[in-house]
Write a protein that holds these residues in place. Structure first.
Motif, PDB file in Angstrom:
ATOM      1  N   ILE A 567       1.053  -1.143  -0.124  1.00 56.07           N
ATOM      2  CA  ILE A 567      -0.030   0.052   0.129  1.00 56.07           C
ATOM      3  C   ILE A 567       0.812   1.379  -0.058  1.00 56.07           C
ATOM      4  O   ILE A 567       1.770   1.083   0.803  1.00 56.07           O
ATOM      5  CB  ILE A 567      -1.082   0.008   1.174  1.00 56.07           C
ATOM      6  N   ILE A 568       0.770   2.120  -0.933  1.00 52.77           N
ATOM      7  CA  ILE A 568       1.462   3.407  -1.078  1.00 52.77           C
ATOM      8  C   ILE A 568       0.417   4.561  -0.764  1.00 52.77           C
ATOM      9  O   ILE A 568      -0.258   4.666  -1.467  1.00 52.77           O
ATOM     10  CB  ILE A 568       2.285   3.375  -2.565  1.00 52.77           C
ATOM     11  N   GLU A 569       0.827   5.275   0.139  1.00 51.82           N
ATOM     12  CA  GLU A 569       0.094   6.474   0.633  1.00 51.82           C
ATOM     13  C   GLU A 569       0.595   7.648  -0.353  1.00 51.82           C
ATOM     14  O   GLU A 569       1.829   7.848  -0.500  1.00 51.82           O
ATOM     15  CB  GLU A 569       0.217   6.704   2.155  1.00 51.82           C
ATOM     16  N   ASN A 570      -0.269   8.698  -0.489  1.00 52.55           N
ATOM     17  CA  ASN A 570      -0.125   9.764  -1.605  1.00 52.55           C
ATOM     18  C   ASN A 570       0.855   9.315  -2.631  1.00 52.55           C
ATOM     19  O   ASN A 570       1.905   9.953  -2.988  1.00 52.55           O
ATOM     20  CB  ASN A 570       0.811  10.759  -0.641  1.00 52.55           C
ATOM     21  N   ALA A 571       0.336   8.132  -3.444  1.00 44.93           N
ATOM     22  CA  ALA A 571       1.014   7.818  -4.375  1.00 44.93           C
ATOM     23  C   ALA A 571       1.165   8.629  -5.617  1.00 44.93           C
ATOM     24  O   ALA A 571       2.132   8.527  -6.141  1.00 44.93           O
ATOM     25  CB  ALA A 571       0.342   6.473  -4.902  1.00 44.93           C
ATOM     26  N   GLU A 572       0.428   9.755  -5.723  1.00 42.07           N
ATOM     27  CA  GLU A 572       0.502  10.507  -6.727  1.00 42.07           C
ATOM     28  C   GLU A 572       1.625  11.496  -6.659  1.00 42.07           C
ATOM     29  O   GLU A 572       2.195  12.173  -7.604  1.00 42.07           O
ATOM     30  CB  GLU A 572      -0.781  11.363  -6.756  1.00 42.07           C
ATOM     31  N   ARG A 573       2.407  11.278  -5.341  1.00 44.09           N
ATOM     32  CA  ARG A 573       3.355  12.248  -5.185  1.00 44.09           C
ATOM     33  C   ARG A 573       4.732  11.455  -5.617  1.00 44.09           C
ATOM     34  O   ARG A 573       5.797  12.211  -5.265  1.00 44.09           O
ATOM     35  CB  ARG A 573       3.516  12.656  -3.478  1.00 44.09           C
ATOM     36  N   PHE A 574       4.647  10.345  -5.778  1.00 44.26           N
ATOM     37  CA  PHE A 574       5.905   9.354  -6.301  1.00 44.26           C
ATOM     38  C   PHE A 574       6.043   9.589  -7.765  1.00 44.26           C
ATOM     39  O   PHE A 574       5.194   9.489  -8.373  1.00 44.26           O
ATOM     40  CB  PHE A 574       5.757   8.008  -5.884  1.00 44.26           C
ATOM     41  N   GLY A 575       7.388   9.251  -7.970  1.00 47.15           N
ATOM     42  CA  GLY A 575       7.630   9.027  -9.512  1.00 47.15           C
ATOM     43  C   GLY A 575       7.275   7.794  -9.968  1.00 47.15           C
ATOM     44  O   GLY A 575       7.325   6.956  -9.332  1.00 47.15           O
ATOM     45  N   LEU A 576       6.976   7.482 -11.122  1.00 48.16           N
ATOM     46  CA  LEU A 576       6.759   6.207 -11.666  1.00 48.16           C
ATOM     47  C   LEU A 576       7.777   5.094 -11.396  1.00 48.16           C
ATOM     48  O   LEU A 576       7.252   4.061 -11.128  1.00 48.16           O
ATOM     49  CB  LEU A 576       6.457   6.463 -13.397  1.00 48.16           C
ATOM     50  N   SER A 599      -4.584   7.838  -3.087  1.00 48.05           N
ATOM     51  CA  SER A 599      -4.287   9.091  -3.340  1.00 48.05           C
ATOM     52  C   SER A 599      -5.308  10.160  -2.869  1.00 48.05           C
ATOM     53  O   SER A 599      -6.771   9.689  -2.470  1.00 48.05           O
ATOM     54  CB  SER A 599      -4.198   9.319  -4.791  1.00 48.05           C
ATOM     55  N   GLY A 600      -5.266  11.431  -2.900  1.00 44.02           N
ATOM     56  CA  GLY A 600      -6.481  12.444  -2.594  1.00 44.02           C
ATOM     57  C   GLY A 600      -7.098  12.403  -3.958  1.00 44.02           C
ATOM     58  O   GLY A 600      -6.945  11.823  -5.135  1.00 44.02           O
ATOM     59  N   ILE A 609      -1.751  10.564 -14.869  1.00 40.48           N
ATOM     60  CA  ILE A 609      -1.037   9.602 -15.937  1.00 40.48           C
ATOM     61  C   ILE A 609      -0.530   8.398 -14.995  1.00 40.48           C
ATOM     62  O   ILE A 609      -0.498   7.423 -15.424  1.00 40.48           O
ATOM     63  CB  ILE A 609      -0.426  10.351 -16.716  1.00 40.48           C
ATOM     64  N   ARG A 610       0.336   8.872 -14.179  1.00 44.61           N
ATOM     65  CA  ARG A 610       1.279   8.008 -13.407  1.00 44.61           C
ATOM     66  C   ARG A 610       0.336   6.687 -12.844  1.00 44.61           C
ATOM     67  O   ARG A 610       0.673   5.695 -13.021  1.00 44.61           O
ATOM     68  CB  ARG A 610       2.094   8.794 -12.318  1.00 44.61           C
TER      69      ARG A 610
END
Length: 701
Positions: A567-576, A599-600, A609-610
Motif C-alpha cells: 500500500i503506497i500512501e499519497n502515491a500521486e507524489r511518487f515518480g513512476l 491518493s487524494g 497519468i502515473r
C-alpha cells in the motif's frame, strides 16, 4: 574557437564588469566568454506579425501592435501613482499603463509618433489595455540586432534583473560578444557529417540559435547543436570504451568448474529462464576475451538478476578468483547476503558481509580471510572500497543499483587488483533505450526480460481517500490468509509545508485499526539506527509481524515472499520508477499479490497519468519510457552524473532519432579510423573526449 578568447573572464566583456560578472557566475554559472555564448535562449517571440487592436483576445500570448501615441498623463500619488497613455490604430484605441519607471518612460514618450508596442493585452473597465509594454519608435528600415524577426528570450533571475540583466540585458551583452567571438568560431564536427545531415557549420549554428532570421534558420541551428551535443556524448563514451579495451587486460575464465556445475545441478532452486541463460552466456563470452568486461544487466523487479550474478561469481571462483558484490544501502547488502547464503547453503562457498555496522573484531577476521584468499564472496556497501579492504585476487565485481554510486567510488573497485576485475553492473530500474545509450554508452548491455515461471503479475488498484475503509477490509482479508502487508508513507513526521500522510500518524491509525494481540506492526524508516532497522526487518521476515509501516527506505532490498500487499500512501507524489520499485517488493512468492495506490481526490494531469499507468501495466520498460516523458532524463532516479546529462538543447524524450544517428556516426568513425588519422577527423582530436571517464582512467593509471 580561439581558446584564448573563449576563456577570457566574463568581467572583461564590454558592459559586464566585476559586479555583473559576480552575479552571472552565481546565478547562471557563466564564468567566461564561452559560457555566455553557450547560454542559449529558451524560447523566441515572433516579432514578424503585427496585430490590430480589434484582433486582441485574452487567449493570445504577448502580441505586437503598431500604434500612434495620442496622449499621456501621470495620475495618483505615491503608491497609486501611474502613467497612462492613449494610443490608437485604424481599428480602435488601446490604453498603455506603467506603475514603475514612470519618470524614465514619460521623459522618452513622443506624441503623435508611431510606436511598436509589445506585451500581453487585456481588457479593463471595457477598454483594451497593455501594462508595462515594451515599446520603441517604429522604423521599418531598422535592421540592427535589437529589432529581430524572432526575438530571443533568455533565462534570468530576480537577482540578475537587479543588475539590468533581464532577457534584454543578456541579449545586449551577447550581441557585444558576437562581434568578438563569432569570427573565431570553428567547427567541432567533420564537414562530411554536416553535409550528410544538412546541418549548419558551427559559426552559422551559433549565429542563428541566438539571432535567427526566421523559423527555418532556427530549426536548422537547433538540429545542428543537438546533433553536436549528442555526438560528443557518444564520442566520449565510445572512445572511453575503446581506450579501456586497449588499456586494461582482463582475467580469462576458461573453466566451467565444480562450483558452478554443482550449484547448477544440485542447489539451483528453479529452472533458469531463457533470458537468464542468454545473459550468463554473454558474460561467459566476455570473460574469455582477455579484456576487462564492463556489462550492464537490466532486469525488471523479480526477474532473477541475483541468480545470474551468483552463477557468474561461481564461474570466477572456479577460475581461482575472489568476488564481491557492492550495494548502495545496508538493507540491500544484508538482503543480498542472506539471499546468497541461503542459496549456497552451509559452507559450499565462503561468504561474508561487510558494512558500516560490522564490528572491529568481525572486520579483522574478514580482512585476514580476504588477504589469505580463503574468503571467496564478500557482500557489502561502500565499506568494500575503503583502503584497508584488500583482496588476494579479486577477479569479478558486481555493482547493484549502480547509479547510486559516483564514478570515483566505482573506480576504487578497479584498484583492488593488479588486473582490474570484470565488472557486472545490475539495475532493477528499467532504463529506456535512449537513456541507456547516453548514461551507459560505454557498457555492453544485457536485458533480462522474462519473469521466473510461476510468478503471477501483481494486481494494482487505485483507491481514493474516501475508500480507506475498503483498504482496511482488504488488508484484514489478506492477513487472515496468513499474508503480510507493507504500507509506505512519503514522510516520517507531519510537515507544516506538505499536506501529506506521514508514518507516525500512520502507526497510530494502524495500531487502532489493527490492535494487539491479533496484529503486530514493524516500523522501518531512515532515522532508525542500522541495528534497529535490521531488528524490525527480521521480525517481519520471520512472520512475527503482519504489517510493516515504512518509508521508501524499503524501495530496494526487501525480499519477503509471504508479503502479498503493498500500500503506497499519497502515491500521486511518487515518480513512476519509484512506484514500480516499491510494487516490486511484493509478488515474490507463488501467491497472488496486490499493490494499492492511495491518493487524494485532486490529481494533477501528470499524477493521474502515473497512477493510470501503474494500474494498467506491469512492464517496467514501458513504465520507464513514460517516466522519461513525464519527468525528463535528468530527474530519473538521480542519474545526472558526471555532466553526462547536462544537455543544453537536446532532449532524450523527443530527440531519439538524432541520438541514434549521432551514435551510428561515431561507431562508423571508430570502425573506419580508430586512431583519428584521416584528415577529415583531425577536428575531433581537439575535443576532450575523456572527460566523462577521466577520473576513472586517472585513478587506475
Amino acid at each position: 574557437m580561439n581558446d584564448q578568447i573563449l576563456t577570457s573572464p566574463i568581467e572583461y566583456l564590454k558592459g559586464v564588469g566585476p559586479q555583473r560578472a559576480e552575479i552571472l557566475k552565481k546565478e547562471l554559472g557563466i564564468y567566461n566568454y564561452s559560457d555566455l555564448l553557450n547560454h542559449y535562449p529558451f524560447r523566441y517571440i515572433d516579432r514578424t506579425k503585427f496585430y490590430k487592436i480589434n484582433e486582441v483576445n485574452l487567449d493570445l500570448p504577448s502580441i505586437q501592435i503598431l500604434v500612434r501615441l495620442k496622449s499621456f498623463e501621470v495620475i495618483g500619488e505615491k503608491r497609486t501613482k501611474r502613467l497612462i497613455a492613449q494610443a490608437n490604430d485604424d481599428t480602435g484605441e488601446i490604453e498603455l499603463v506603467w506603475f514603475q519607471g514612470i519618470s524614465w518612460v514619460q521623459k522618452n514618450l513622443k506624441l503623435n509618433h508611431v510606436y511598436t508596442i509589445f506585451g500581453k493585452a487585456t481588457f479593463f473597465n471595457g477598454k483594451t489595455q497593455m501594462a508595462h509594454p515594451e515599446l520603441e519608435i517604429y522604423n521599418k528600415n531598422a535592421l540592427n540586432k535589437g529589432n529581430l524577426t524572432l526575438q530571443p528570450i533568455y533565462s534570468s533571475t530576480e537577482k540578475l534583473k537587479q543588475y539590468s540583466l533581464d532577457s534584454k540585458g543578456i541579449q545586449k551583452i551577447i550581441t557585444g560578444l558576437f562581434d568578438i567571438c563569432i569570427p573565431q568560431v570553428q567547427d567541432q564536427l567533420p564537414s562530411y557529417l554536416l553535409e550528410k545531415y544538412k546541418l549548419f557549420n558551427r559559426h552559422q549554428a551559433i549565429q542563428h540559435i541566438h539571432f535567427p532570421k526566421d523559423n527555418n534558420y532556427l530549426k536548422k541551428a537547433q538540429a545542428t547543436l543537438k546533433f553536436e551535443e549528442l555526438f560528443n556524448i557518444q564520442f566520449r563514451m565510445l572512445k572511453a570504451k575503446m581506450l579501456r579495451t586497449q588499456k586494461f587486460k582482463g582475467n580469462i575464465f576458461n573453466n566451467v568448474g565444480d562450483k558452478f556445475n554443482y550449484f547448477y545441478t544440485n542447489l539451483l532452486p528453479f529452472d533458469l529462464t531463457n533470458a537468464q541463460k542468454k545473459v550468463i552466456k554473454e558474460i561467459r563470452l566476455d570473460t574469455q576475451r582477455g579484456i576487462q568486461m564492463n556489462r550492464l544487466v537490466q532486469g525488471d523487479v523479480g526477474s532473477g538478476k541475483t541468480i545470474v550474478a551468483l552463477m557468474t561469481m561461481l564461474l570466477a571462483i572456479d577460475n581461482g578468483y575472489q568476488t564481491c558484490l557492492m550495494a548502495p544501502t545496508e538493507i540491500l547488502a544484508t538482503q543480498h547476503y542472506h539471499s546468497l547464503k541461503s542459496l549456497l547453503r552451509d559452507d559450499f562457498v565462503s561468504i561474508a558481509l561487510l558494512t558500516g555496522s560490522t564490528k572491529k573484531k568481525e572486520r579483522r577476521v574478514i580482512s585476514e580471510n580476504l588477504e589469505s584468499g580463503h574468503l571467496l564472496i564478500l557482500i557489502g556497501t561502500h565499506a568494500l572500497i575503503e583502503d584497508p579492504v584488500k583482496f588476494k585476487n579479486l577477479g569479478f565485481a558486481v555493482i547493484d543499483e549502480q547509479h547510486r554510486f559516483g564514478v570515483e567510488q566505482r573506480a576504487k573497485l578497479w584498484k583492488k587488483n593488479i588486473i582490474p576485475p570484470h565488472i557486472l553492473v545490475m539495475t532493477a530500474t528499467p532504463i529506456p533505450r535512449t537513456l541507456a545509450m547516453t548514461l551507459y554508452g560505454d557498457l555492453d548491455v544485457s536485458v533480462i526480460d522474462e519473469l521466473p515461471a510461476g510468478r503471477k503479475p501483481i494486481e494494482t488498484r487505485h483507491l481514493f481517500e474516501n475508500q480507506r475503509l475498503r483498504m482496511f477490509g482488504f488488508m484484514k482479508q489478506e492477513i487472515a490468509k496468513g499474508r503480510q502487508v507493507y504500507i509506505v508513507y512519503p514522510l516520517i513526521q507531519e510537515s507544516a509545508k506538505l499536506d501529506l500522510k506521514n508514518l507516525m500518524d500512520g502507526v497510530d491509525t494502524m495500531s487502532r485499526e489493527f490492535p494487539l494481540p491479533d496484529y503486530r506492526i514493524s516500523i522501518v524508516h531512515g532515522q532508525l539506527k542500522p541495528s534497529e532497522k535490521e531488528f524490525e526487518m527480521q521480525r517481519f521476515v520471520r512472520g512475527e509481524t503482519q504489517i510493516m509501516v515504512a518509508t521508501t527506505v524499503i524501495e530496494v532490498g526487501v525480499n519477503v515472499p509471504n508479503a502479498s500487499v503493498m500500500i503506497i500512501e499519497n502515491a500521486e507524489r511518487f515518480g513512476l520508477s519509484q512506484l514500480h520499485q516499491l510494487r516490486g517488493r511484493v509478488g515474490r512468492g507463488a501467491e497472488q499479490s496486490y499493490c494499492i495506490l492511495m491518493s487524494g481526490e485532486k490529481l494533477s494531469k501528470d499524477g493521474r497519468i502515473r497512477l493510470e499507468t501503474m494500474v494498467r501495466s506491469n512492464d517496467g520498460f514501458e513504465i520507464a519510457e513514460i517516466d522519461l516523458q513525464l519527468r525528463g532524463p535528468g530527474n530519473i532516479e538521480g542519474k545526472q552524473q558526471s555532466g553526462i546529462m547536462d544537455l543544453k538543447l537536446a532532449d532524450l524524450t523527443t530527440d531519439q532519432a538524432i541520438l541514434h544517428e549521432a551514435r551510428l556516426s561515431v561507431l562508423e568513425i571508430f570502425e573506419k579510423d580508430p586512431n583519428l588519422e584521416m584528415e577529415e577527423h583531425q577536428v575531433l582530436k581537439t575535443q576532450n573526449f575523456n572527460s566523462v571517464t577521466g577520473i576513472m582512467l586517472n585513478k587506475i593509471s
